[in-house]
Scaffold this motif. Sequence first.
Motif, short mmCIF file in Angstrom:
data_model
loop_
_atom_site.label_atom_id
_atom_site.label_comp_id
_atom_site.label_asym_id
_atom_site.label_seq_id
_atom_site.Cartn_x
_atom_site.Cartn_y
_atom_site.Cartn_z
N LEU A 108 -81.48 -15.48 93.46
CA LEU A 108 -81.38 -16.46 94.56
C LEU A 108 -82.75 -16.59 95.23
O LEU A 108 -83.46 -15.60 95.39
CB LEU A 108 -80.38 -16.01 95.62
N LYS A 109 -83.07 -17.81 95.66
CA LYS A 109 -84.38 -18.03 96.29
C LYS A 109 -84.29 -18.81 97.59
O LYS A 109 -83.69 -19.89 97.63
CB LYS A 109 -85.29 -18.79 95.32
N GLU A 110 -84.83 -18.30 98.63
CA GLU A 110 -85.22 -19.04 99.85
C GLU A 110 -86.12 -18.10 100.65
O GLU A 110 -85.66 -17.43 101.58
CB GLU A 110 -84.00 -19.50 100.65
N ALA A 111 -87.36 -18.02 100.19
CA ALA A 111 -88.35 -17.15 100.83
C ALA A 111 -87.74 -15.78 101.15
O ALA A 111 -87.04 -15.22 100.31
CB ALA A 111 -88.95 -17.84 102.06
N CYS A 112 -88.00 -15.28 102.36
CA CYS A 112 -87.55 -13.91 102.67
C CYS A 112 -86.07 -13.84 103.03
O CYS A 112 -85.55 -12.76 103.32
CB CYS A 112 -88.36 -13.33 103.82
N TYR A 113 -85.37 -14.97 103.04
CA TYR A 113 -83.98 -15.00 103.50
C TYR A 113 -82.94 -14.67 102.43
O TYR A 113 -81.85 -14.19 102.73
CB TYR A 113 -83.68 -16.39 104.11
N SER A 114 -83.27 -14.91 101.13
CA SER A 114 -82.20 -15.04 100.13
C SER A 114 -81.34 -13.80 99.93
O SER A 114 -80.18 -13.91 99.53
CB SER A 114 -82.79 -15.48 98.79
N ALA A 115 -81.85 -12.61 100.20
CA ALA A 115 -81.01 -11.41 100.02
C ALA A 115 -79.85 -11.42 101.01
O ALA A 115 -78.78 -10.85 100.74
CB ALA A 115 -81.84 -10.14 100.18
N THR A 116 -80.05 -12.08 102.16
CA THR A 116 -78.96 -12.15 103.15
C THR A 116 -77.86 -13.08 102.64
O THR A 116 -76.67 -12.77 102.79
CB THR A 116 -79.52 -12.62 104.51
N ALA A 117 -78.24 -14.18 102.00
CA ALA A 117 -77.24 -15.05 101.37
C ALA A 117 -76.52 -14.27 100.28
O ALA A 117 -75.29 -14.34 100.15
CB ALA A 117 -77.92 -16.28 100.78
N ALA A 118 -77.27 -13.49 99.49
CA ALA A 118 -76.67 -12.69 98.42
C ALA A 118 -75.66 -11.69 98.99
O ALA A 118 -74.57 -11.51 98.45
CB ALA A 118 -77.76 -11.95 97.65
N LEU A 119 -76.03 -11.08 100.10
CA LEU A 119 -75.14 -10.10 100.75
C LEU A 119 -73.81 -10.75 101.13
O LEU A 119 -72.74 -10.22 100.83
CB LEU A 119 -75.85 -9.55 102.00
N HIS A 120 -73.88 -11.92 101.77
CA HIS A 120 -72.63 -12.55 102.22
C HIS A 120 -71.81 -13.09 101.04
O HIS A 120 -70.58 -13.00 101.05
CB HIS A 120 -72.94 -13.65 103.24
N LEU A 121 -72.49 -13.63 100.02
CA LEU A 121 -71.76 -14.09 98.82
C LEU A 121 -71.07 -12.90 98.15
O LEU A 121 -69.92 -12.99 97.72
CB LEU A 121 -72.73 -14.74 97.82
N GLY A 122 -71.79 -11.81 98.06
CA GLY A 122 -71.24 -10.60 97.43
C GLY A 122 -70.04 -10.07 98.21
O GLY A 122 -69.03 -9.66 97.62
N LEU A 123 -70.14 -10.08 99.53
CA LEU A 123 -69.04 -9.56 100.35
C LEU A 123 -67.80 -10.45 100.24
O LEU A 123 -66.68 -9.95 100.23
CB LEU A 123 -69.48 -9.44 101.81
N ASP A 124 -68.01 -11.78 100.13
CA ASP A 124 -66.85 -12.66 99.94
C ASP A 124 -66.11 -12.29 98.65
O ASP A 124 -64.88 -12.32 98.59
CB ASP A 124 -67.31 -14.13 99.85
N TYR A 125 -66.88 -11.91 97.62
CA TYR A 125 -66.26 -11.52 96.35
C TYR A 125 -65.49 -10.20 96.52
O TYR A 125 -64.34 -10.08 96.06
CB TYR A 125 -67.34 -11.37 95.27
N VAL A 126 -66.10 -9.25 97.20
CA VAL A 126 -65.44 -7.95 97.37
C VAL A 126 -64.16 -8.09 98.21
O VAL A 126 -63.16 -7.40 97.98
CB VAL A 126 -66.41 -6.91 97.98
N ARG A 127 -64.17 -9.01 99.19
CA ARG A 127 -62.96 -9.23 100.00
C ARG A 127 -61.77 -9.61 99.14
O ARG A 127 -60.64 -9.23 99.42
CB ARG A 127 -63.21 -10.34 101.04
N THR A 128 -62.03 -10.41 98.09
CA THR A 128 -60.92 -10.85 97.24
C THR A 128 -60.73 -9.94 96.03
O THR A 128 -59.76 -10.08 95.30
CB THR A 128 -61.14 -12.31 96.77
#
Length: 389
Positions: A108-128
Motif C-alpha cells: 500500500l502507498k500513501e507516503a508515510c501514512y499507508s501502514a495506518t491504512a494497512a492496520l485498519h484494513l487488517g483489523l477489519d479482517y480480523v474482526r470477521t
Amino acid sequence: QNLAVGIDKMDFYAPGYFVDMANLAQARGVDPKKFNEGIGQDQMAVPPITQDIVTMGANAADFLTEEDKAAIDMVLVGTESGIDQSKSSAVYIHHLLGIQPFARSVELKEACYSATAALHLGLDYVRTHPERKVLVVASDIARYGLETSGEATQGAGAVAILLAANPRLALVDPDSAFMTEDVMDFWRPNYTDKAMVDGKLSLRQYTHVLEQVWDKYQAETGLTLDDFEAVCFHLPYTKMGLKGLRRLMKGASDEKKDSLRTYFEASEQYSRRIGNVYTGSLYLSLISLLDQAEGLKAGDRIGMYSYGSGSVGEFFSLILADDFQAGQDKAAHEAFLDQREEISVDRYEALFNDVLPTDGSELTLTAEHPSETYYVQGIADHQRHYAKR
Ligand code: CAA
C-alpha cells in the motif's frame, strides 16, 4: 462487531550502521545543536546496499512463530520506497518468512501514512475472522540527498505488527478521524530515488491536518485530551512531533502538560537514534513509548497521529491490553540499537552513493553486518535475489 482486536506483537529493525548527528553537523558546517535540539535527532541509520524494504521488513518480522505463520491470512506492506512497479514487496516478504500459502500479499502507498491504512484494513479482517491473523509491515529508506536541507531527517528501518483478536499489547479503538487534502509538500517521481520536498509547507501541512483530524475526532467521540494518557506521533524528526504535541496541549493544565511531555520523551527515544523511517515512524514511537515510559498501565488510552505527505492524516487510539508489559522487550531493543556500528561521515556518503544498478547489470553481494538475517544477495536477470543466513 465489538470484538476486541488489535496489536498482538510488534518489533522493529534498523540497519547496522549509523552516523552521529554531531559529526554530520560538523561536516556540514552547522552548529550540532541545530540537529540535536532544533531537529531533535542524535543518530541517523544508514542502510548498506544489502538492505532494502523487503529485507528490513523480514528482519523486523523475524519474531513470528510457526503458529503465527500458519494463522496469517494477509501480509500488508506500507512503503514509499518500492523496489518494483508491479510486484509487491509483500510477496517477497511472505516467501522469505515462510507464511502459509493461502494468504493475500499486497503493498500500500500513501507516503508515510499507508501502514495506518494497512492496520485498519487488517483489523477489519480480523474482526470477521477472529481465529486468523494479519501481518502489517512498514518499511522505508528516507533519502533526500547529501548536503540537502532534508539530509538531517533521513533514516531507514522497518516495523512489523501482528494483528489478532484478544491481542497481548493493545486494542485498537475503531473510532477514528481521517482526511485527504491534495498538497505538494513531499513527493518522489519515478525517475529519482531521492524525495522532493517543500520543507516549510510540509511542516504546516502536518500541523494543519493534525488540527483538523483532532477536532473531528473529539467532536465525534466526545473524548478530550484528558482521556489520553499519552500521544504518539509520526516522527519525521522528533521536534516535529513535539510541535504537534504542543498544538494538542493548548489549554491543558500544567500537570497534564508535564505528564504528556514526559511520555512524549519516552516515545521519541528510538526515533532519535534511527531517524525517519517514514511509514514505520509512528509505530516505532509506540514501541519506544511502551519500552521507555514509566507508569503506563492496562486500560490506558494512547492517541496515535499518522501523517503522510501529499496528504492523508488520521487520529485514532489504542487501549493498552492487560498483559502489555509482557509483550515488550526493552533490554533486547536497547541491545539491538547498541550493537550497531557507528560510521564516519565519509563512509555514510560512500554508502549513500552505493546503490543497486538501475541499468539491468548484474551483481552479487555479501551481507557484512551481523544484524542482517535477511539480505539482498544480488541482481540477476533483472530480478532481486534475497537470502537468509
Ligand atoms: N541551536 C538550536 N536550534 C537551532 C539552531 C541552533 N544553533 N539552529 C537552528 N535551530 C532550530 C531552528 O530554530 C528550528 O527550530 P523550530 O522549527 O523549532 O523553529 C530547527 O532548528 C530547524 O531549523 P530550520 O527550520 O532552519 O531547518 P531547515 O530549514 O534547515 O530544515 C526541515 C528543516 C524543513 C525539517 C528540513 O530538514 C526538511 O525539509 N526535512 C524533510 C521534510 C520533513 O521532514 N517534513 C516534516 C513534515 S512532513 C512529514 O512528516 C512526512 C515525512 O515524513 C517527510
